[in-house]
Design a protein around this motif. Structure first.
Motif, short mmCIF file in Angstrom:
data_model
loop_
_atom_site.label_atom_id
_atom_site.label_comp_id
_atom_site.label_asym_id
_atom_site.label_seq_id
_atom_site.Cartn_x
_atom_site.Cartn_y
_atom_site.Cartn_z
N UNK A 250 -13.04 12.09 0.13
CA UNK A 250 -13.55 13.01 -0.78
C UNK A 250 -14.11 14.36 -0.69
N UNK A 251 -13.53 14.25 0.88
CA UNK A 251 -13.68 16.15 1.35
C UNK A 251 -12.20 16.53 1.23
N UNK A 252 -12.14 17.94 1.06
CA UNK A 252 -10.93 18.15 0.87
C UNK A 252 -10.60 18.89 2.46
N UNK A 253 -11.72 19.12 3.07
CA UNK A 253 -11.46 20.42 4.31
C UNK A 253 -11.36 19.25 5.49
N UNK A 254 -11.55 18.02 4.86
CA UNK A 254 -11.47 16.20 5.78
C UNK A 254 -10.03 16.56 5.73
N UNK A 255 -8.81 16.71 4.85
CA UNK A 255 -7.29 16.50 4.54
C UNK A 255 -6.92 17.12 5.86
N UNK A 256 -5.44 16.14 6.87
CA UNK A 256 -5.15 17.40 7.40
C UNK A 256 -4.03 17.55 6.56
N UNK A 257 -3.12 19.33 7.50
CA UNK A 257 -2.31 19.72 6.76
C UNK A 257 -1.63 19.17 6.56
N UNK A 258 -0.74 19.72 4.79
CA UNK A 258 0.34 19.25 4.78
C UNK A 258 1.42 20.67 4.61
N UNK A 259 2.34 19.63 3.39
CA UNK A 259 2.49 19.20 2.62
C UNK A 259 2.98 17.83 2.78
N UNK A 260 2.52 16.68 2.28
CA UNK A 260 3.33 15.18 2.03
C UNK A 260 4.14 15.58 0.86
N UNK A 261 4.63 14.16 0.76
CA UNK A 261 6.36 14.09 -0.23
C UNK A 261 5.09 12.16 -0.51
N UNK A 262 4.53 11.87 -0.20
CA UNK A 262 3.73 10.57 -0.60
C UNK A 262 2.80 11.11 -0.22
N UNK A 263 1.12 10.61 -0.72
CA UNK A 263 -0.07 10.14 -0.21
C UNK A 263 -0.58 8.51 -1.14
N UNK A 264 -0.91 7.94 -0.41
CA UNK A 264 -1.13 6.75 -0.84
C UNK A 264 -2.74 6.49 -0.89
N UNK A 265 -3.79 5.93 -1.90
CA UNK A 265 -4.87 5.56 -2.39
C UNK A 265 -4.79 4.19 -1.79
N UNK A 266 -5.34 3.29 -0.97
CA UNK A 266 -4.49 1.96 -0.26
C UNK A 266 -6.09 1.15 -1.20
N UNK A 267 -5.40 -0.12 -1.81
CA UNK A 267 -6.21 -1.12 -2.00
C UNK A 267 -7.14 -0.68 -3.08
N UNK A 268 -8.43 -0.26 -3.60
CA UNK A 268 -9.23 0.26 -4.86
C UNK A 268 -10.52 1.52 -3.80
N UNK A 269 -9.60 1.94 -3.02
CA UNK A 269 -10.15 2.60 -2.48
C UNK A 269 -11.09 4.12 -4.03
N UNK A 270 -10.49 4.52 -5.21
CA UNK A 270 -11.49 5.47 -5.40
C UNK A 270 -12.53 4.68 -5.32
N UNK A 271 -12.06 3.58 -6.18
CA UNK A 271 -13.62 2.43 -6.86
C UNK A 271 -14.54 2.41 -6.19
N UNK A 272 -14.03 2.52 -4.93
CA UNK A 272 -15.78 2.48 -3.59
C UNK A 272 -15.98 4.07 -3.63
N UNK A 273 -15.40 4.90 -3.74
CA UNK A 273 -16.12 6.27 -3.98
C UNK A 273 -17.46 6.17 -4.24
N UNK A 274 -18.59 7.10 -4.27
CA UNK A 274 -20.49 6.58 -4.90
C UNK A 274 -19.98 7.07 -6.37
N UNK A 275 -19.48 8.03 -6.50
CA UNK A 275 -19.72 8.75 -7.60
C UNK A 275 -18.56 9.37 -8.57
#
Length: 66
Positions: free
Chosen positions: A20-45
């Motif tokens: 959830x922290x844009x600064x923590x993301x590695x430099x792109x660009x990427x052809x594919x970004x995968x959010x595994x399993x239920x990642x988004x549902x585990x974020x606080x809000x």
């Protein structure tokens, strides 16, 4: 999970960080970004969910997929 991705022969680069922290993301660009399993549902809000999806989209190459 990071240990499992470690032995891919370089096909996958595992990264540990706050999705959830844009600064923590590695430099792109990427052809594919995968959010595994239920990642988004585990974020606080919804704000954290939106930040993580926006950060992923910002890292995509033209024509990349999320």
């Amino acid at each position: 999970m990071l240990l499992a991705a470690k032995d891919t022969g370089g096909a996958v680069t595992p990264v540990l960080g706050d999705v959830a922290d844009p600064v923590a993301w590695p430099d792109g660009p990427f052809d594919l970004v995968v959010a595994a399993f239920n990642l988004l549902l585990n974020l606080p809000d919804q704000v954290a969910q939106e930040r993580s999806v926006r950060a992923a989209a910002d890292c995509l190459a033209p024509g990349g997929h999320l």
